[in-house]
Design a protein around this motif. Structure first.
Motif, PDB file in Angstrom:
ATOM      1  N   LEU A 101      37.821  62.335  22.607  1.00  0.00           N
ATOM      2  CA  LEU A 101      37.367  60.840  22.599  1.00  0.00           C
ATOM      3  C   LEU A 101      36.918  60.319  23.996  1.00  0.00           C
ATOM      4  O   LEU A 101      35.999  59.439  24.198  1.00  0.00           O
ATOM      5  CB  LEU A 101      38.716  60.086  22.170  1.00  0.00           C
ATOM      6  CG  LEU A 101      38.154  58.816  21.936  1.00  0.00           C
ATOM      7  CD1 LEU A 101      36.978  58.453  20.945  1.00  0.00           C
ATOM      8  CD2 LEU A 101      39.394  58.099  21.576  1.00  0.00           C
ATOM      9  N   SER A 102      37.421  60.870  25.308  1.00  0.00           N
ATOM     10  CA  SER A 102      37.114  60.370  26.457  1.00  0.00           C
ATOM     11  C   SER A 102      35.456  61.033  26.657  1.00  0.00           C
ATOM     12  O   SER A 102      34.856  60.086  27.347  1.00  0.00           O
ATOM     13  CB  SER A 102      37.630  61.271  27.567  1.00  0.00           C
ATOM     14  OG  SER A 102      39.054  60.668  27.576  1.00  0.00           O
TER      15      SER A 102
ATOM     16  N   PRO B 157      37.735  57.923  30.199  1.00  0.00           N
ATOM     17  CA  PRO B 157      39.172  58.152  29.898  1.00  0.00           C
ATOM     18  C   PRO B 157      39.960  56.918  29.696  1.00  0.00           C
ATOM     19  O   PRO B 157      41.022  56.839  28.749  1.00  0.00           O
ATOM     20  CB  PRO B 157      39.562  58.946  31.008  1.00  0.00           C
ATOM     21  CG  PRO B 157      38.385  59.254  31.793  1.00  0.00           C
ATOM     22  CD  PRO B 157      37.386  58.550  31.236  1.00  0.00           C
ATOM     23  N   LYS B 158      39.650  55.861  30.305  1.00  0.00           N
ATOM     24  CA  LYS B 158      40.546  54.609  30.027  1.00  0.00           C
ATOM     25  C   LYS B 158      40.379  54.123  28.717  1.00  0.00           C
ATOM     26  O   LYS B 158      41.152  53.739  28.083  1.00  0.00           O
ATOM     27  CB  LYS B 158      40.015  53.631  31.134  1.00  0.00           C
ATOM     28  CG  LYS B 158      40.591  52.198  31.056  1.00  0.00           C
ATOM     29  CD  LYS B 158      39.954  51.248  32.004  1.00  0.00           C
ATOM     30  CE  LYS B 158      40.570  49.886  32.094  1.00  0.00           C
ATOM     31  NZ  LYS B 158      40.467  49.249  30.773  1.00  0.00           N
TER      32      LYS B 158
ATOM     33  N   TYR C 157      45.776  51.215  30.651  1.00  0.00           N
ATOM     34  CA  TYR C 157      45.451  52.760  31.665  1.00  0.00           C
ATOM     35  C   TYR C 157      45.461  52.244  32.891  1.00  0.00           C
ATOM     36  O   TYR C 157      44.772  51.360  33.370  1.00  0.00           O
ATOM     37  CB  TYR C 157      43.939  53.243  31.031  1.00  0.00           C
ATOM     38  CG  TYR C 157      43.679  54.585  31.668  1.00  0.00           C
ATOM     39  CD1 TYR C 157      44.291  55.586  31.193  1.00  0.00           C
ATOM     40  CD2 TYR C 157      42.789  54.557  32.839  1.00  0.00           C
ATOM     41  CE1 TYR C 157      43.901  57.078  31.769  1.00  0.00           C
ATOM     42  CE2 TYR C 157      42.505  56.081  33.155  1.00  0.00           C
ATOM     43  CZ  TYR C 157      43.027  56.986  33.123  1.00  0.00           C
ATOM     44  OH  TYR C 157      42.630  58.207  33.149  1.00  0.00           O
ATOM     45  N   GLN C 158      46.338  53.156  33.711  1.00  0.00           N
ATOM     46  CA  GLN C 158      46.492  52.928  35.260  1.00  0.00           C
ATOM     47  C   GLN C 158      45.816  54.005  36.112  1.00  0.00           C
ATOM     48  O   GLN C 158      45.919  55.258  35.829  1.00  0.00           O
ATOM     49  CB  GLN C 158      47.858  52.876  35.452  1.00  0.00           C
ATOM     50  CG  GLN C 158      48.862  52.158  34.866  1.00  0.00           C
ATOM     51  CD  GLN C 158      48.776  50.651  34.952  1.00  0.00           C
ATOM     52  OE1 GLN C 158      48.123  50.195  36.212  1.00  0.00           O
ATOM     53  NE2 GLN C 158      49.046  49.976  34.284  1.00  0.00           N
ATOM     54  N   ASN C 159      44.607  53.530  36.573  1.00  0.00           N
ATOM     55  CA  ASN C 159      44.064  54.717  37.496  1.00  0.00           C
ATOM     56  C   ASN C 159      44.364  54.482  38.845  1.00  0.00           C
ATOM     57  O   ASN C 159      44.324  53.463  39.524  1.00  0.00           O
ATOM     58  CB  ASN C 159      42.308  54.147  37.340  1.00  0.00           C
ATOM     59  CG  ASN C 159      41.670  55.318  37.746  1.00  0.00           C
ATOM     60  OD1 ASN C 159      41.436  56.237  36.869  1.00  0.00           O
ATOM     61  ND2 ASN C 159      40.936  55.272  38.928  1.00  0.00           N
ATOM     62  N   PRO C 160      44.808  55.623  39.349  1.00  0.00           N
ATOM     63  CA  PRO C 160      45.197  55.763  40.736  1.00  0.00           C
ATOM     64  C   PRO C 160      44.181  55.235  41.692  1.00  0.00           C
ATOM     65  O   PRO C 160      42.897  55.561  41.578  1.00  0.00           O
ATOM     66  CB  PRO C 160      45.582  57.255  40.921  1.00  0.00           C
ATOM     67  CG  PRO C 160      45.900  57.731  39.523  1.00  0.00           C
ATOM     68  CD  PRO C 160      45.002  57.056  38.816  1.00  0.00           C
TER      69      PRO C 160
ATOM     70  N   GLY D 244      36.093  58.041  36.173  1.00  0.00           N
ATOM     71  CA  GLY D 244      35.796  59.069  35.018  1.00  0.00           C
ATOM     72  C   GLY D 244      36.645  60.244  35.066  1.00  0.00           C
ATOM     73  O   GLY D 244      36.583  61.323  34.330  1.00  0.00           O
ATOM     74  N   VAL D 245      37.725  60.363  35.804  1.00  0.00           N
ATOM     75  CA  VAL D 245      38.904  61.576  35.911  1.00  0.00           C
ATOM     76  C   VAL D 245      39.993  61.145  35.046  1.00  0.00           C
ATOM     77  O   VAL D 245      40.588  60.216  35.565  1.00  0.00           O
ATOM     78  CB  VAL D 245      39.095  61.705  37.374  1.00  0.00           C
ATOM     79  CG1 VAL D 245      39.999  63.001  37.589  1.00  0.00           C
ATOM     80  CG2 VAL D 245      37.792  62.316  38.390  1.00  0.00           C
ATOM     81  N   PRO D 246      40.195  61.982  34.063  1.00  0.00           N
ATOM     82  CA  PRO D 246      41.213  61.789  33.323  1.00  0.00           C
ATOM     83  C   PRO D 246      42.679  62.019  33.984  1.00  0.00           C
ATOM     84  O   PRO D 246      42.833  62.901  34.636  1.00  0.00           O
ATOM     85  CB  PRO D 246      41.024  62.832  31.912  1.00  0.00           C
ATOM     86  CG  PRO D 246      39.617  63.270  31.915  1.00  0.00           C
ATOM     87  CD  PRO D 246      39.340  63.067  33.492  1.00  0.00           C
ATOM     88  N   TYR D 247      43.492  61.087  33.897  1.00  0.00           N
ATOM     89  CA  TYR D 247      44.895  61.134  34.486  1.00  0.00           C
ATOM     90  C   TYR D 247      45.961  60.532  33.402  1.00  0.00           C
ATOM     91  O   TYR D 247      46.120  59.332  33.120  1.00  0.00           O
ATOM     92  CB  TYR D 247      44.950  60.131  35.686  1.00  0.00           C
ATOM     93  CG  TYR D 247      46.282  60.026  36.357  1.00  0.00           C
ATOM     94  CD1 TYR D 247      46.946  60.766  36.668  1.00  0.00           C
ATOM     95  CD2 TYR D 247      46.745  58.573  36.375  1.00  0.00           C
ATOM     96  CE1 TYR D 247      48.217  60.756  37.253  1.00  0.00           C
ATOM     97  CE2 TYR D 247      47.932  58.392  36.921  1.00  0.00           C
ATOM     98  CZ  TYR D 247      48.706  59.532  37.448  1.00  0.00           C
ATOM     99  OH  TYR D 247      49.999  59.243  38.056  1.00  0.00           O
ATOM    100  N   VAL D 248      46.626  61.642  32.554  1.00  0.00           N
ATOM    101  CA  VAL D 248      47.573  61.154  31.739  1.00  0.00           C
ATOM    102  C   VAL D 248      48.873  61.981  31.873  1.00  0.00           C
ATOM    103  O   VAL D 248      48.917  63.127  32.620  1.00  0.00           O
ATOM    104  CB  VAL D 248      46.974  61.921  30.367  1.00  0.00           C
ATOM    105  CG1 VAL D 248      45.807  60.758  29.993  1.00  0.00           C
ATOM    106  CG2 VAL D 248      46.415  63.196  30.273  1.00  0.00           C
TER     107      VAL D 248
END
Length: 273
Positions: free
Chosen positions: A21-22, A28-29, A46-49, A55-59
């Motif tokens: 889906l991303s 990713p968000k 969604y929390q993005n560091p 665009g970088v998935p972080y899960v």
């Protein structure tokens, strides 16, 4: 070959769905928020560091202690490589909290008869497992094709002053490997030439980052270190994910309960709720 338990299979399937889906939504968000609304009945923000490319998935995967986080992580490597990176080769930086856990993980991943390694070999071609000392002393990371998994503590990289640390120092094995212009490479003093170091090689490779016991890697300096790897994705595994807004909260994609572990005979003691 040991099969995934039902909840482990569900964790793997959710990661497949998230990556697909991303790519489809280009974010990713947006993918995370849409899927969490479907999974949990609420649109989880969604929390993005800080400083991490959006665009970088972080899960994160919340799996209680004894639930086989490392086994799920092994399957997650092949999922990320196929569903997100769309490649047959990759560099994986696998971060464990302590040296004893690093040694334990390396021992299992290097053992062809261990089900961790078998799960990797079943899905991937030419898997290479490295200790951080290995990739500093040999050129195998550069000279061999396949999936390279480097197991290390984040302490090997987590420093403000990079001077004197071997991962950031000039290393002949990585000479002539820095061919692509990548933002943030460490340069020689008073020069625009990047230092041929392991750190720069990793940054250029855009490694997949797997974080074991990820609740230990929430300080700002640790998160900055993760971002500085220039990762292609960050996958966290922990029994106790960070949820506080001021502590770099995790994006929990899947959460297994103790009851689910018990149903799959992963807990032998009685549970009283």
């Amino acid at each position: 070959m040991i099969q995934l338990k039902q909840y482990q299979e569900e964790a793997k399937n959710r990661l497949v769905e998230f990556f697909q889906l991303s790519r489809e939504m280009g974010s990713p968000k947006l993918a995370f928020e849409k899927l969490t609304e479907s999974y949990f009945g609420v649109n989880v923000p969604y929390q993005n560091p800080k400083e991490l490319n959006s665009g970088v998935p972080y899960v994160c995967f919340r799996i209680p202690t004894g639930g086989g986080k490392t086994f799920v992580a092994c399957h997650a490597v092949s999922v990320a490589q196929k569903e997100w990176l769309d490649t047959d080769t990759s560099v994986v930086l696998w971060l464990a909290p302590t040296r004893p856990i690093v040694h334990q993980t390396l021992k299992a991943l290097k053992n062809d008869l261990h089900f961790y390694r078998q799960s990797l070999d079943e899905e991937l071609d030419q898997v290479h497992i490295w200790d951080i000392e290995d990739v500093l002393k040999t050129g195998g990371l550069v000279n061999q094709t396949g999936t390279h998994i480097i197991v290390s503590t984040i302490q090997a990289f987590r420093i403000k002053d990079k001077t004197g640390r071997r991962v950031y120092s000039e290393n002949g094995h990585y000479k002539n490997t820095l061919q692509k212009p990548v933002e943030g490479l460490i340069l020689y003093p008073d020069s625009d030439l990047p230092i041929p170091s392991l750190a720069n090689y990793l940054k250029q490779s855009m490694p997949m980052v797997v974080v074991d016991e990820a609740h230990n890697v929430k300080a700002d300096l640790s998160m900055d270190t993760l971002v500085n790897f220039n990762p292609s994705c960050i996958l966290e595994f922990t029994a106790t994910p960070e949820t506080r807004q001021k502590k770099n909260p995790s994006n929990i994609l899947y959460s297994a309960s103790a009851a689910e572990l018990a149903a799959d005979n992963m807990i032998k003691m009685p549970i009283r709720l």
